[in-house]
Design a protein around this motif. Structure first.
Motif, mmCIF file in Angstrom:
data_model
loop_
_atom_site.group_PDB
_atom_site.id
_atom_site.type_symbol
_atom_site.label_atom_id
_atom_site.label_comp_id
_atom_site.label_asym_id
_atom_site.label_seq_id
_atom_site.Cartn_x
_atom_site.Cartn_y
_atom_site.Cartn_z
ATOM 1 N N HIS A 48 19.639 -25.831 30.368
ATOM 2 C CA HIS A 48 19.845 -24.385 30.349
ATOM 3 C C HIS A 48 21.270 -24.014 29.920
ATOM 4 C CE1 HIS A 48 21.130 -25.650 34.442
ATOM 5 N NE2 HIS A 48 22.065 -24.705 34.247
ATOM 6 N N GLU A 49 22.181 -24.995 29.910
ATOM 7 C CA GLU A 49 23.525 -24.740 29.401
ATOM 8 C C GLU A 49 23.549 -24.803 27.872
ATOM 9 O OE1 GLU A 49 26.204 -23.878 30.975
ATOM 10 O OE2 GLU A 49 25.473 -24.027 33.032
ATOM 11 N N VAL A 50 22.629 -25.563 27.320
ATOM 12 C CA VAL A 50 22.606 -25.725 25.864
ATOM 13 C C VAL A 50 21.749 -24.634 25.198
ATOM 14 C CG1 VAL A 50 22.064 -27.325 23.995
ATOM 15 C CG2 VAL A 50 22.887 -28.217 26.180
ATOM 16 N N LEU A 51 20.549 -24.436 25.728
ATOM 17 C CA LEU A 51 19.612 -23.454 25.190
ATOM 18 C C LEU A 51 19.391 -23.628 23.686
ATOM 19 C CD1 LEU A 51 20.527 -20.145 27.080
ATOM 20 C CD2 LEU A 51 18.588 -21.666 27.471
ATOM 21 N N ALA A 52 19.249 -24.892 23.285
ATOM 22 C CA ALA A 52 18.941 -25.204 21.894
ATOM 23 C C ALA A 52 17.548 -25.802 21.876
ATOM 24 C CB ALA A 52 19.959 -26.178 21.323
ATOM 25 N N PHE A 53 16.618 -25.125 21.264
ATOM 26 C CA PHE A 53 15.229 -25.550 21.248
ATOM 27 C C PHE A 53 14.743 -25.590 19.811
ATOM 28 C CE2 PHE A 53 15.921 -23.584 25.338
ATOM 29 C CZ PHE A 53 15.322 -24.471 26.213
ATOM 30 N N THR A 54 13.838 -26.531 19.600
ATOM 31 C CA THR A 54 13.254 -26.699 18.272
ATOM 32 C C THR A 54 11.751 -26.529 18.392
ATOM 33 O OG1 THR A 54 15.007 -28.253 17.707
ATOM 34 C CG2 THR A 54 13.067 -28.206 16.279
ATOM 35 N N SER A 55 11.192 -25.759 17.470
ATOM 36 C CA SER A 55 9.761 -25.510 17.508
ATOM 37 C C SER A 55 9.010 -26.739 17.029
ATOM 38 C CB SER A 55 9.430 -24.309 16.630
ATOM 39 O OG SER A 55 8.046 -24.094 16.598
ATOM 40 N N ASP A 56 7.893 -27.006 17.697
ATOM 41 C CA ASP A 56 7.074 -28.153 17.320
ATOM 42 C C ASP A 56 6.192 -27.831 16.113
ATOM 43 O OD1 ASP A 56 8.172 -29.489 19.450
ATOM 44 O OD2 ASP A 56 6.557 -28.898 20.838
ATOM 45 N N ALA A 57 5.820 -26.565 15.975
ATOM 46 C CA ALA A 57 4.919 -26.202 14.875
ATOM 47 C C ALA A 57 5.740 -25.978 13.608
ATOM 48 C CB ALA A 57 4.146 -24.938 15.226
ATOM 49 N N ALA A 58 5.316 -26.597 12.534
ATOM 50 C CA ALA A 58 6.000 -26.433 11.246
ATOM 51 C C ALA A 58 5.494 -25.168 10.553
ATOM 52 C CB ALA A 58 5.763 -27.651 10.372
ATOM 53 N N THR A 59 6.399 -24.519 9.865
ATOM 54 C CA THR A 59 6.023 -23.269 9.182
ATOM 55 C C THR A 59 5.281 -23.517 7.874
ATOM 56 O OG1 THR A 59 8.189 -23.233 8.120
ATOM 57 C CG2 THR A 59 7.942 -22.007 10.180
ATOM 58 N N THR A 60 5.360 -24.745 7.358
ATOM 59 C CA THR A 60 4.695 -25.024 6.077
ATOM 60 C C THR A 60 3.178 -24.931 6.188
ATOM 61 O OG1 THR A 60 4.812 -27.383 6.636
ATOM 62 C CG2 THR A 60 6.556 -26.482 5.245
ATOM 63 N N SER A 61 2.671 -25.266 7.395
ATOM 64 C CA SER A 61 1.215 -25.191 7.569
ATOM 65 C C SER A 61 0.738 -23.743 7.727
ATOM 66 C CB SER A 61 0.798 -26.011 8.795
ATOM 67 O OG SER A 61 1.439 -25.509 9.962
ATOM 68 N N GLN A 62 1.642 -22.855 8.120
ATOM 69 C CA GLN A 62 1.245 -21.457 8.342
ATOM 70 C C GLN A 62 1.427 -20.585 7.091
ATOM 71 O OE1 GLN A 62 3.172 -19.844 11.795
ATOM 72 N NE2 GLN A 62 2.901 -21.705 13.015
ATOM 73 N N ILE A 63 2.292 -21.017 6.188
ATOM 74 C CA ILE A 63 2.576 -20.227 4.993
ATOM 75 C C ILE A 63 1.902 -20.887 3.804
ATOM 76 C CG2 ILE A 63 4.367 -19.240 3.547
ATOM 77 C CD1 ILE A 63 6.286 -19.537 5.916
ATOM 78 N N ALA A 64 0.861 -20.259 3.330
ATOM 79 C CA ALA A 64 0.177 -20.808 2.168
ATOM 80 C C ALA A 64 0.944 -20.489 0.890
ATOM 81 C CB ALA A 64 -1.246 -20.247 2.086
ATOM 82 N N ASP A 65 1.477 -19.264 0.820
ATOM 83 C CA ASP A 65 2.239 -18.842 -0.351
ATOM 84 C C ASP A 65 3.614 -18.390 0.129
ATOM 85 O OD1 ASP A 65 3.129 -18.019 -2.777
ATOM 86 O OD2 ASP A 65 1.817 -16.254 -2.941
ATOM 87 N N VAL A 66 4.651 -19.052 -0.368
ATOM 88 C CA VAL A 66 6.008 -18.724 0.087
ATOM 89 C C VAL A 66 6.459 -17.350 -0.423
ATOM 90 C CG1 VAL A 66 6.735 -21.118 0.334
ATOM 91 C CG2 VAL A 66 6.964 -19.972 -1.879
ATOM 92 N N ASN A 67 5.810 -16.842 -1.437
ATOM 93 C CA ASN A 67 6.178 -15.526 -1.967
ATOM 94 C C ASN A 67 5.519 -14.370 -1.207
ATOM 95 O OD1 ASN A 67 7.775 -16.595 -4.078
ATOM 96 N ND2 ASN A 67 5.904 -17.045 -5.249
ATOM 97 N N ASP A 68 4.629 -14.708 -0.263
ATOM 98 C CA ASP A 68 3.988 -13.677 0.553
ATOM 99 C C ASP A 68 4.931 -13.323 1.715
ATOM 100 O OD1 ASP A 68 2.388 -11.956 1.880
ATOM 101 O OD2 ASP A 68 0.625 -13.266 1.949
ATOM 102 N N ASP A 69 5.619 -12.190 1.598
ATOM 103 C CA ASP A 69 6.644 -11.821 2.589
ATOM 104 C C ASP A 69 6.048 -11.602 3.968
ATOM 105 O OD1 ASP A 69 8.429 -11.953 0.537
ATOM 106 O OD2 ASP A 69 8.446 -9.783 0.141
ATOM 107 N N LEU A 70 4.892 -10.977 4.047
ATOM 108 C CA LEU A 70 4.311 -10.649 5.341
ATOM 109 C C LEU A 70 3.943 -11.912 6.114
ATOM 110 C CD1 LEU A 70 3.319 -8.431 7.246
ATOM 111 C CD2 LEU A 70 1.114 -8.491 6.061
ATOM 112 N N LYS A 71 3.271 -12.843 5.467
ATOM 113 C CA LYS A 71 2.883 -14.085 6.152
ATOM 114 C C LYS A 71 4.100 -14.935 6.484
ATOM 115 C CE LYS A 71 -1.830 -14.494 4.388
ATOM 116 N NZ LYS A 71 -2.803 -15.346 3.672
#
Length: 283
Positions: A48-71
């Motif tokens: 709790h002194e560090v509060l540095a966390f890394t997400s386990d889920a990668a964003t590449t699997s959620q973004i099909a098109d990198v040019n789609d701003d909303l997604k």
């Protein structure tokens, strides 16, 4: 001396300008790690002194098109939300208060004087709005009053018109009856007309019928009679200048040019200015 000067000039002419000097960058990995070790927290420090966390889920699997701003923004939002949930669990397990208490009062950003000024402004705007609504209501009431007055006048005119038509109808009817019968005079016709009109409207006797029928006017009360006897009642007003038999037979004062009363001489006219001056000279 001359040779050295020539050498310096040739050396300066051969050197390239500073803006054209190519800078080389080196990946000094050891130096960067050494600098990080100087201010980095020890590995055994609580999380709790560090509060540095890394997400386990990668964003590449959620973004099909990198040019789609909303997604793309939605993927970043979900990733940040997942790390916040992890950090909250860690903080709550460490016993550190996370939420603001219910009785917590933060200091106001604006001063009390400023808030009082805003409040007075709001009250003033509310008073203006109320005044405007009242003026609008008064205008509507005035319009409504004019409409009511117009309706009353219209109704009054209709009643007058109906009464006039009724009188004309009764007159025609009575005149036809008289012509058929061949009897009666004008007085009887007027009496019958008044009776017919009053009987159709109300049962009050008309003034004309009261006069012709010989009905006497009711006497005033005792108090009024005493005051009339003491002070008088002003005398007769109507017909005071009307001729009578005596005034018609009196020819006194007719044919006289002078307006002075009989038996009195008219006053002598004042002499002119020249005559007055001559009389003063004689004196």
């Amino acid at each position: 001396m001359k040779t050295a000067t020539m050498t310096d000039q040739s050396a300066s002419a051969a050197a390239p300008p500073a803006r054209f000097v190519k800078t080389s960058f080196a990946n000094n990995e050891k130096g960067v790690l050494a600098s990080l070790a100087e201010f980095a927290l020890p590995p055994a420090a609580p999380r709790h002194e560090v509060l540095a966390f890394t997400s386990d889920a990668a964003t590449t699997s959620q973004i099909a098109d990198v040019n789609d701003d909303l997604k793309r923004e939605l993927a970043f939002y979900n990733q940040a939300l997942a790390t916040v949930v992890q950090a909250r669990k860690v903080i709550l397990s460490a016993g550190i208060p996370f939420s603001r208490p219910e009785d917590y009062f933060a200091e106001m950003v604006k001063s009390d004087a400023h808030m009082a000024k805003i409040r007075s402004k709001l009250i003033e705007d509310q008073a203006k709005m109320k005044k405007s609504e009242e003026a609008k209501r008064q205008r509507d009431m005035k319009k409504y009053g004019k409409q009511v007055q117009a309706e009353v006048l219209k109704e009054r005119k209709q009643k007058e018109k109906a009464l006039s038509e009724k009188v004309n109808e009764v007159k025609k009817k009575r005149k036809l009856e008289q012509l058929k019968d061949g009897a009666g005079d004008g007085g009887e016709f007027e009496d019958d007309l008044d009776v017919a009109i009053m009987s159709s409207d109300d049962e009050r006797p008309s003034k004309k019928r009261a006069k012709k029928g010989g009905e006497k006017k009711p006497l005033p009360n005792k108090k009024r009679q005493v005051k009339n006897q003491k002070y008088g009642f002003g005398g007769k007003k109507k017909g005071s200048k009307k001729n009578t038999a005596e005034s018609s037979a009196d020819f006194m004062g007719l044919g006289r040019k002078s307006k002075s009363p009989a038996g009195k001489k008219a006053p002598a006219k004042r002499p002119g200015k020249s005559a007055r001056m001559a009389s003063k000279g004689r004196k």
